[in-house]
Design a protein around this motif. Sequence first.
Motif, PDB file in Angstrom:
ATOM      1  N   SER A   7      -9.310  -2.258   3.892  1.00 20.11           N
ATOM      2  CA  SER A   7     -10.530  -2.909   3.107  1.00 20.11           C
ATOM      3  C   SER A   7     -11.747  -2.791   4.002  1.00 20.11           C
ATOM      4  O   SER A   7     -12.883  -2.416   3.593  1.00 20.11           O
ATOM      5  CB  SER A   7     -10.290  -4.174   2.536  1.00 20.11           C
ATOM      6  OG  SER A   7     -11.175  -4.663   1.592  1.00 20.11           O
ATOM      7  N   THR A  18     -10.333   0.776  -3.633  1.00 21.52           N
ATOM      8  CA  THR A  18      -9.464   0.970  -4.432  1.00 21.52           C
ATOM      9  C   THR A  18      -7.960   0.990  -4.201  1.00 21.52           C
ATOM     10  O   THR A  18      -7.712   1.371  -2.695  1.00 21.52           O
ATOM     11  CB  THR A  18      -9.512   2.322  -5.501  1.00 21.52           C
ATOM     12  OG1 THR A  18      -9.515   3.440  -4.671  1.00 21.52           O
ATOM     13  CG2 THR A  18     -10.801   2.158  -5.931  1.00 21.52           C
ATOM     14  N   ARG A  19      -7.031   0.867  -4.964  1.00 23.29           N
ATOM     15  CA  ARG A  19      -5.648   1.034  -4.368  1.00 23.29           C
ATOM     16  C   ARG A  19      -5.281   2.163  -3.745  1.00 23.29           C
ATOM     17  O   ARG A  19      -4.742   2.385  -2.548  1.00 23.29           O
ATOM     18  CB  ARG A  19      -4.616   0.611  -5.426  1.00 23.29           C
ATOM     19  CG  ARG A  19      -2.922   0.787  -5.288  1.00 23.29           C
ATOM     20  CD  ARG A  19      -2.312   0.681  -6.475  1.00 23.29           C
ATOM     21  NE  ARG A  19      -1.137  -0.010  -6.584  1.00 23.29           N
ATOM     22  CZ  ARG A  19      -1.028  -1.443  -6.600  1.00 23.29           C
ATOM     23  NH1 ARG A  19      -1.877  -2.156  -6.279  1.00 23.29           N
ATOM     24  NH2 ARG A  19      -0.010  -2.177  -6.839  1.00 23.29           N
ATOM     25  N   PRO A  20      -5.697   3.502  -4.339  1.00 21.68           N
ATOM     26  CA  PRO A  20      -5.409   4.664  -3.629  1.00 21.68           C
ATOM     27  C   PRO A  20      -6.098   4.918  -2.305  1.00 21.68           C
ATOM     28  O   PRO A  20      -5.560   5.278  -1.202  1.00 21.68           O
ATOM     29  CB  PRO A  20      -5.640   5.606  -4.583  1.00 21.68           C
ATOM     30  CG  PRO A  20      -5.653   5.181  -5.917  1.00 21.68           C
ATOM     31  CD  PRO A  20      -5.873   3.592  -5.670  1.00 21.68           C
ATOM     32  N   ARG A  21      -7.501   4.467  -2.369  1.00 18.92           N
ATOM     33  CA  ARG A  21      -8.058   4.797  -1.146  1.00 18.92           C
ATOM     34  C   ARG A  21      -7.526   3.639   0.130  1.00 18.92           C
ATOM     35  O   ARG A  21      -7.311   4.033   1.218  1.00 18.92           O
ATOM     36  CB  ARG A  21      -9.667   4.197  -1.262  1.00 18.92           C
ATOM     37  CG  ARG A  21     -10.287   5.289  -1.781  1.00 18.92           C
ATOM     38  CD  ARG A  21     -11.712   4.669  -2.430  1.00 18.92           C
ATOM     39  NE  ARG A  21     -12.512   5.776  -3.221  1.00 18.92           N
ATOM     40  CZ  ARG A  21     -13.621   5.423  -3.660  1.00 18.92           C
ATOM     41  NH1 ARG A  21     -14.287   4.349  -3.618  1.00 18.92           N
ATOM     42  NH2 ARG A  21     -14.216   6.478  -4.369  1.00 18.92           N
ATOM     43  N   LEU A  22      -6.847   2.448  -0.410  1.00 22.96           N
ATOM     44  CA  LEU A  22      -6.395   1.640   0.827  1.00 22.96           C
ATOM     45  C   LEU A  22      -5.276   2.083   1.217  1.00 22.96           C
ATOM     46  O   LEU A  22      -5.058   2.135   2.626  1.00 22.96           O
ATOM     47  CB  LEU A  22      -6.215   0.194   0.117  1.00 22.96           C
ATOM     48  CG  LEU A  22      -7.306  -0.510  -0.066  1.00 22.96           C
ATOM     49  CD1 LEU A  22      -6.732  -1.683  -1.205  1.00 22.96           C
ATOM     50  CD2 LEU A  22      -8.017  -1.162   0.834  1.00 22.96           C
ATOM     51  N   LYS A  23      -4.347   2.964   0.500  1.00 22.85           N
ATOM     52  CA  LYS A  23      -3.266   3.610   0.839  1.00 22.85           C
ATOM     53  C   LYS A  23      -3.516   4.804   1.827  1.00 22.85           C
ATOM     54  O   LYS A  23      -3.046   5.045   2.886  1.00 22.85           O
ATOM     55  CB  LYS A  23      -2.134   3.958  -0.339  1.00 22.85           C
ATOM     56  CG  LYS A  23      -0.806   4.532   0.127  1.00 22.85           C
ATOM     57  CD  LYS A  23      -0.341   3.268   0.780  1.00 22.85           C
ATOM     58  CE  LYS A  23       1.243   3.518   0.775  1.00 22.85           C
ATOM     59  NZ  LYS A  23       1.863   2.562   1.425  1.00 22.85           N
ATOM     60  N   SER A  26      -4.987   3.642   5.095  1.00 24.13           N
ATOM     61  CA  SER A  26      -3.618   3.066   6.076  1.00 24.13           C
ATOM     62  C   SER A  26      -2.970   4.062   6.662  1.00 24.13           C
ATOM     63  O   SER A  26      -2.845   3.992   7.836  1.00 24.13           O
ATOM     64  CB  SER A  26      -2.917   2.094   5.228  1.00 24.13           C
ATOM     65  OG  SER A  26      -3.700   0.930   4.662  1.00 24.13           O
ATOM     66  N   GLU A  51       4.342   5.232  -4.184  1.00 26.11           N
ATOM     67  CA  GLU A  51       3.028   4.994  -4.868  1.00 26.11           C
ATOM     68  C   GLU A  51       2.526   6.197  -5.328  1.00 26.11           C
ATOM     69  O   GLU A  51       1.246   6.536  -4.620  1.00 26.11           O
ATOM     70  CB  GLU A  51       2.022   3.968  -3.888  1.00 26.11           C
ATOM     71  CG  GLU A  51       2.617   2.629  -3.748  1.00 26.11           C
ATOM     72  CD  GLU A  51       1.563   1.778  -3.065  1.00 26.11           C
ATOM     73  OE1 GLU A  51       0.386   1.992  -3.222  1.00 26.11           O
ATOM     74  OE2 GLU A  51       1.991   1.198  -2.116  1.00 26.11           O
ATOM     75  N   VAL A  53       0.079   9.260  -6.295  1.00 22.95           N
ATOM     76  CA  VAL A  53      -1.361   9.497  -6.650  1.00 22.95           C
ATOM     77  C   VAL A  53      -1.839  10.706  -7.142  1.00 22.95           C
ATOM     78  O   VAL A  53      -1.110  11.644  -6.562  1.00 22.95           O
ATOM     79  CB  VAL A  53      -2.181   8.915  -5.620  1.00 22.95           C
ATOM     80  CG1 VAL A  53      -2.100   9.389  -4.302  1.00 22.95           C
ATOM     81  CG2 VAL A  53      -3.699   8.810  -6.227  1.00 22.95           C
TER      82      VAL A  53
END
Length: 134
Positions: A7, A18-23, A26, A51, A53
């Motif tokens: 984050s 966003t959730r995809p960007r965080l993944k 990581s 997850e 995407v």
Amino acid sequence: MSRFDPSAFLETCGLRATRPRLKIASILFGDGRDRHVTAEWLAEEIANQGEPVALATVYNTLHSLVSAGALREVRGASAGTIVFDTHTAPHHHFYDETTGELTDIASGELSVAGIPAAPAGKTIAGCDIIIRVR
């Protein structure tokens, strides 16, 4: 060693977390290793982690990270394939034509002489050499 905060990383890149960007962040930067990935590999890795995407989302995020200076695009290793490199300092690559693997050439291991002048109205932005091996 401090733990990677995706984050905070995205915030420094000027991107919303966003959730995809965080993944994606990581996977790319979480372990601190330099990586060479394609968008297709990354999308498959995310799906394997449960997850999925959209590939377009992966490409958009990768291009946003390139624009932010956090990734480098490597073109020309394989026809039509863009590889994204987490090592953003200037460097060159070996490309294994058998496996498709891209490997960094250590800084200072290759020197380039005699670069021609850029065409009229253009400036040289960089020089990327890919040495093909089998």
